[in-house]
Design an enzyme around this catalytic site. Structure first.
Site, PDB file in Angstrom:
ATOM      1  N   HIS A  19      33.499  45.966  43.205  1.00  0.00           N
ATOM      2  CA  HIS A  19      33.651  44.833  42.400  1.00  0.00           C
ATOM      3  C   HIS A  19      33.445  45.107  40.806  1.00  0.00           C
ATOM      4  O   HIS A  19      32.514  45.087  40.385  1.00  0.00           O
ATOM      5  CB  HIS A  19      32.931  43.698  43.104  1.00  0.00           C
TER       6      HIS A  19
ATOM      7  N   HIS B  90      35.158  44.757  37.056  1.00  0.00           N
ATOM      8  CA  HIS B  90      36.399  44.505  36.081  1.00  0.00           C
ATOM      9  C   HIS B  90      36.543  45.680  34.882  1.00  0.00           C
ATOM     10  O   HIS B  90      35.540  45.951  34.399  1.00  0.00           O
ATOM     11  CB  HIS B  90      35.964  43.173  35.461  1.00  0.00           C
TER      12      HIS B  90
ATOM     13  N   ASP C 131      43.658  40.614  39.359  1.00  0.00           N
ATOM     14  CA  ASP C 131      42.515  39.533  39.547  1.00  0.00           C
ATOM     15  C   ASP C 131      43.090  38.491  38.802  1.00  0.00           C
ATOM     16  O   ASP C 131      42.748  38.131  37.446  1.00  0.00           O
ATOM     17  CB  ASP C 131      41.094  39.729  39.022  1.00  0.00           C
TER      18      ASP C 131
ATOM     19  N   GLU D  27      30.542  31.898  44.197  1.00  0.00           N
ATOM     20  CA  GLU D  27      29.465  32.430  43.012  1.00  0.00           C
ATOM     21  C   GLU D  27      28.750  31.105  42.349  1.00  0.00           C
ATOM     22  O   GLU D  27      27.667  31.140  42.302  1.00  0.00           O
ATOM     23  CB  GLU D  27      30.099  33.034  42.081  1.00  0.00           C
TER      24      GLU D  27
ATOM     25  N   HIS E 249      37.028  35.910  44.452  1.00  0.00           N
ATOM     26  CA  HIS E 249      36.158  35.171  43.964  1.00  0.00           C
ATOM     27  C   HIS E 249      35.629  33.926  44.559  1.00  0.00           C
ATOM     28  O   HIS E 249      36.333  33.054  44.518  1.00  0.00           O
ATOM     29  CB  HIS E 249      35.828  35.264  42.536  1.00  0.00           C
TER      30      HIS E 249
ATOM     31  N   GLY F 113      37.995  33.637  38.011  1.00  0.00           N
ATOM     32  CA  GLY F 113      37.999  32.303  36.893  1.00  0.00           C
ATOM     33  C   GLY F 113      37.315  31.228  37.317  1.00  0.00           C
ATOM     34  O   GLY F 113      36.257  31.328  37.849  1.00  0.00           O
TER      35      GLY F 113
ATOM     36  N   ASP G 202      30.047  44.266  38.640  1.00  0.00           N
ATOM     37  CA  ASP G 202      31.066  43.316  37.921  1.00  0.00           C
ATOM     38  C   ASP G 202      31.621  43.771  36.691  1.00  0.00           C
ATOM     39  O   ASP G 202      32.540  44.318  36.448  1.00  0.00           O
ATOM     40  CB  ASP G 202      30.211  42.000  38.035  1.00  0.00           C
TER      41      ASP G 202
END
Length: 353
Positions: free
Chosen positions: A26, A28, A148, A210, A207, A180, A288
């Site tokens: 995970h 980005h 994503d 969260e 996702h 998002g 992340d």
């Protein structure tokens, strides 16, 4: 309820964390760009950033909530413009991961950011793929790319961008995800898109859980058919969901520092990492957006040991879970797990742990 306990990190455990082979699932790309590179790209591409130096960039990373984080994330992503830019940041990420003994990483890109600026998504993907390929040659780190999609941009655009993801599978795109605004955009409307992604041979994740409760995770696993859930920490509030995750072998890709920095949890003492692990939920530990959140994968592992009492056995299990959960062909996943298992066993014997 406080669940973390401050413990001294023994030297041999610290060395184990530093040297053990790892998997990160995970991550980005846009949140892993070195501040110096971010500033250089902005200057090269004539992009006006709300920062003039690395200290200014660091100041931007003082988020107060999840939506503020998303806003800054999108602002900084504007610095990426050409395939050359993506090649550079991908290669530099490979360098950074190699230093942490990461053997395989799945890296997300946010296609909406580039589509809305009329960038060529093929150039974006193939630039990143070129940078990753160079890092693989020089450092041995392997990569998969995941689209994503920002769910707040609606289902119709998702269909268009899925076509780009499918077309770029030969260039290392292995997965499809939604991220998002989880609060205002539940997963269920994207069920058709996810079904099409699976039919095309892409693996899927989302996702969920969260900043929204268990219903978001249920939607991701039932309506979208995901194999993995990004974050998923709110699952702890639903015992039936915990059982479902364990029985279906659905992996949570947990990012503890991220959850604190975005306000998803009030602090590490409130984080359910240990409770999820002890409940038998398969999970991985990840960064992340490591630059945005001023962390590294090694530091996340150290924190799991120091604050949550994770042992060498626990960290080994987490690393192997990552290998088995990777969006790789089964034979490659098994080979990766075997490689990690053998190297970790040798390292533990050397360190006596």
């Amino acid at each position: 309820m406080a669940v973390s306990t401050q413990q001294q990190l023994l030297p041999e455990i610290d060395e184990f964390v530093t040297r053990m082979p790892k998997v990160e699932l995970h991550l980005h790309l846009e949140g892993a760009i070195r501040p110096s590179t971010l500033l250089a790209l902005a200057e090269r591409n004539d992009v006006d950033l709300p920062a003039r130096d690395e200290a200014g960039v660091a100041q931007l990373f003082n988020y107060h909530n999840f939506h503020e984080f998303l806003t800054i994330f999108m602002v900084l992503a504007r610095s990426l413009t050409t395939g050359r830019d993506f090649e550079q940041v991908a290669y530099e990420l490979g360098e950074d991961l190699a230093k942490q003994r990461v053997r395989y990483a799945e890296v997300m890109i946010s296609p909406v950011q580039y589509h809305r600026r009329a960038l060529d998504l093929d150039e974006v993907v193939q630039g990143a793929a070129s940078g990753f390929a160079r890092a693989t040659r020089e450092y041995g780190v392997r990569f998969g790319l995941v689209f994503d999609y920002g769910r707040q941009f609606g289902v119709e655009l998702a269909w268009q961008l899925l076509e780009h993801a499918i077309r770029n599978m030969p260039y290392g795109v292995v997965g499809w995800s939604i991220g998002g605004d989880e609060i205002n955009h539940p997963p269920e409307p994207f069920a058709g898109v996810f079904a099409a992604a699976r039919r095309a041979g892409l693996q899927v994740m989302a996702h969920a859980g969260e900043v929204v409760g268990p219903a978001s995770v249920w939607g991701a696993i039932d309506a979208l058919g995901v194999r993995r859930v990004g974050h998923g920490i709110r699952s702890i509030d639903d015992p039936e969901l915990i059982t479902a995750l364990r029985m279906r072998n659905i992996v949570l890709d947990v990012c503890p520092t991220s959850n604190v920095r975005t306000g998803a949890v009030s602090g590490l003492d409130a984080h359910p990492l240990r409770r999820l692990f002890d409940a038998g939920v398969p999970l991985t530990i990840n960064t992340d957006d490591p630059v945005f959140f001023n962390t590294t994968l090694c530091n996340e592992y150290r924190m799991a040991t120091r604050l949550f009492g994770f042992t060498a056995d626990d960290l080994t299990r987490i690393a192997l879970t990552g290998a088995h959960a990777a969006f790789l062909p089964e034979t490659d996943s098994l080979a990766l797990a075997h490689e990690l298992e053998e190297e970790i066993a040798g390292l533990r014997a050397e360190l006596g742990i």
